[in-house]
Design a protein around this motif. Structure first.
Motif, mmCIF file in Angstrom:
data_model
loop_
_atom_site.group_PDB
_atom_site.id
_atom_site.type_symbol
_atom_site.label_atom_id
_atom_site.label_comp_id
_atom_site.label_asym_id
_atom_site.label_seq_id
_atom_site.Cartn_x
_atom_site.Cartn_y
_atom_site.Cartn_z
ATOM 1 N N GLU A 12 -25.657 41.159 0.833
ATOM 2 C CA GLU A 12 -26.219 41.553 2.137
ATOM 3 C C GLU A 12 -27.377 40.640 2.523
ATOM 4 O OE1 GLU A 12 -25.228 46.318 1.712
ATOM 5 O OE2 GLU A 12 -27.252 45.593 1.289
ATOM 6 N N TRP A 13 -28.212 40.298 1.563
ATOM 7 C CA TRP A 13 -29.332 39.397 1.838
ATOM 8 C C TRP A 13 -28.811 38.005 2.199
ATOM 9 C CZ3 TRP A 13 -33.676 38.978 3.853
ATOM 10 C CH2 TRP A 13 -34.539 37.914 3.604
ATOM 11 N N ALA A 14 -27.790 37.539 1.495
ATOM 12 C CA ALA A 14 -27.200 36.229 1.816
ATOM 13 C C ALA A 14 -26.635 36.233 3.237
ATOM 14 C CB ALA A 14 -26.117 35.872 0.803
ATOM 15 N N ALA A 15 -25.961 37.315 3.619
ATOM 16 C CA ALA A 15 -25.408 37.416 4.977
ATOM 17 C C ALA A 15 -26.521 37.446 6.022
ATOM 18 C CB ALA A 15 -24.541 38.670 5.102
ATOM 19 N N ALA A 16 -27.614 38.111 5.711
ATOM 20 C CA ALA A 16 -28.740 38.171 6.646
ATOM 21 C C ALA A 16 -29.350 36.792 6.852
ATOM 22 C CB ALA A 16 -29.801 39.145 6.127
ATOM 23 N N LYS A 17 -29.497 36.049 5.780
ATOM 24 C CA LYS A 17 -30.059 34.692 5.914
ATOM 25 C C LYS A 17 -29.152 33.825 6.773
ATOM 26 C CE LYS A 17 -30.767 33.925 1.510
ATOM 27 N NZ LYS A 17 -31.197 33.279 0.268
ATOM 28 N N ALA A 18 -27.851 33.985 6.629
ATOM 29 C CA ALA A 18 -26.911 33.207 7.446
ATOM 30 C C ALA A 18 -26.947 33.644 8.911
ATOM 31 C CB ALA A 18 -25.494 33.347 6.891
ATOM 32 N N ALA A 19 -27.146 34.941 9.142
ATOM 33 C CA ALA A 19 -27.142 35.490 10.505
ATOM 34 C C ALA A 19 -28.489 35.366 11.209
ATOM 35 C CB ALA A 19 -26.726 36.963 10.464
ATOM 36 N N PRO A 93 -33.830 45.328 13.860
ATOM 37 C CA PRO A 93 -33.544 44.328 12.835
ATOM 38 C C PRO A 93 -34.811 43.881 12.118
ATOM 39 C CG PRO A 93 -32.521 43.735 14.919
ATOM 40 C CD PRO A 93 -33.423 44.888 15.196
ATOM 41 N N LEU A 94 -34.647 43.492 10.870
ATOM 42 C CA LEU A 94 -35.734 42.954 10.071
ATOM 43 C C LEU A 94 -35.734 41.446 10.238
ATOM 44 C CD1 LEU A 94 -37.915 42.966 7.852
ATOM 45 C CD2 LEU A 94 -36.052 43.195 6.174
ATOM 46 N N ASN A 95 -36.804 40.931 10.838
ATOM 47 C CA ASN A 95 -36.922 39.482 10.992
ATOM 48 C C ASN A 95 -37.187 38.858 9.623
ATOM 49 O OD1 ASN A 95 -39.363 41.061 11.742
ATOM 50 N ND2 ASN A 95 -40.400 39.071 11.561
ATOM 51 N N LEU A 96 -36.487 37.768 9.341
ATOM 52 C CA LEU A 96 -36.515 37.174 8.010
ATOM 53 C C LEU A 96 -37.896 36.681 7.599
ATOM 54 C CD1 LEU A 96 -33.135 35.208 7.972
ATOM 55 C CD2 LEU A 96 -33.599 37.570 7.288
ATOM 56 N N ASP A 97 -38.716 36.250 8.551
ATOM 57 C CA ASP A 97 -40.039 35.751 8.177
ATOM 58 C C ASP A 97 -40.998 36.867 7.773
ATOM 59 O OD1 ASP A 97 -40.133 36.556 10.888
ATOM 60 O OD2 ASP A 97 -41.778 35.189 11.319
ATOM 61 N N ALA A 98 -40.617 38.128 7.959
ATOM 62 C CA ALA A 98 -41.412 39.249 7.465
ATOM 63 C C ALA A 98 -41.144 39.501 5.977
ATOM 64 C CB ALA A 98 -41.129 40.512 8.272
ATOM 65 N N VAL A 99 -40.062 38.945 5.453
ATOM 66 C CA VAL A 99 -39.728 39.080 4.033
ATOM 67 C C VAL A 99 -40.475 37.976 3.292
ATOM 68 C CG1 VAL A 99 -37.890 39.095 2.300
ATOM 69 C CG2 VAL A 99 -37.482 40.071 4.580
ATOM 70 N N VAL A 100 -41.535 38.379 2.588
ATOM 71 C CA VAL A 100 -42.413 37.404 1.940
ATOM 72 C C VAL A 100 -42.042 37.141 0.482
ATOM 73 C CG1 VAL A 100 -44.330 37.804 3.510
ATOM 74 C CG2 VAL A 100 -44.152 39.185 1.429
#
Length: 122
Positions: A12-19, A93-100
């Motif tokens: 799921e995390w890999a798919a989120a990074k791609a999306a 949605p969770l913006n990826l740059d909030a994931v530190v």
């Protein structure tokens, strides 16, 4: 900087990074399926959440460490079961740059998902 956590599967995390955004609400349910928020926990809540909702999961999980100050979507603390214990919910949605940080989360020697202290993600 306040940090909260979200339990995620690696795929799921890999798919989120791609999306470009993370959209999974909880295990097997996404915002695209009609969920209205993404479930999160404070560090001291993760073990209880994992042992309750991911007890049958064999594969390691990931802990997405989220800086609440970087969130684009609204964050609300809510009492989900009427017992007075609140959990953080991300409304959108969770913006990826909030994931530190992304941490591996594996079962302990006793077979249970481990408890975390707040310092574990500081």
């Amino acid at each position: 900087m306040a940090k909260i956590l979200h339990l995620a599967f690696e795929h799921e995390w890999a798919a989120a990074k791609a999306a470009g955004a993370y959209r999974m609400s909880t295990r097997g349910v996404s915002l695209d399926d009609g969920a209205t928020f993404i479930h999160a926990s404070r560090p001291e809540q993760v073990g209880g959440t994992a042992n309750r909702f991911y007890a049958d999961v064999e594969e390691p999980l990931l802990l997405l460490v989220i800086d609440t100050e970087r969130l684009v979507s609204a964050l609300c603390d809510e009492d989900v079961d009427g017992r007075g214990t609140t959990f953080p919910h991300i409304y959108g949605p969770l913006n990826l740059d909030a994931v530190v940080d992304v941490l591996a989360y594996e079962r302990g020697p006793d077979g249970r998902w481990p408890e975390l202290a707040a310092q574990a993600v500081s």
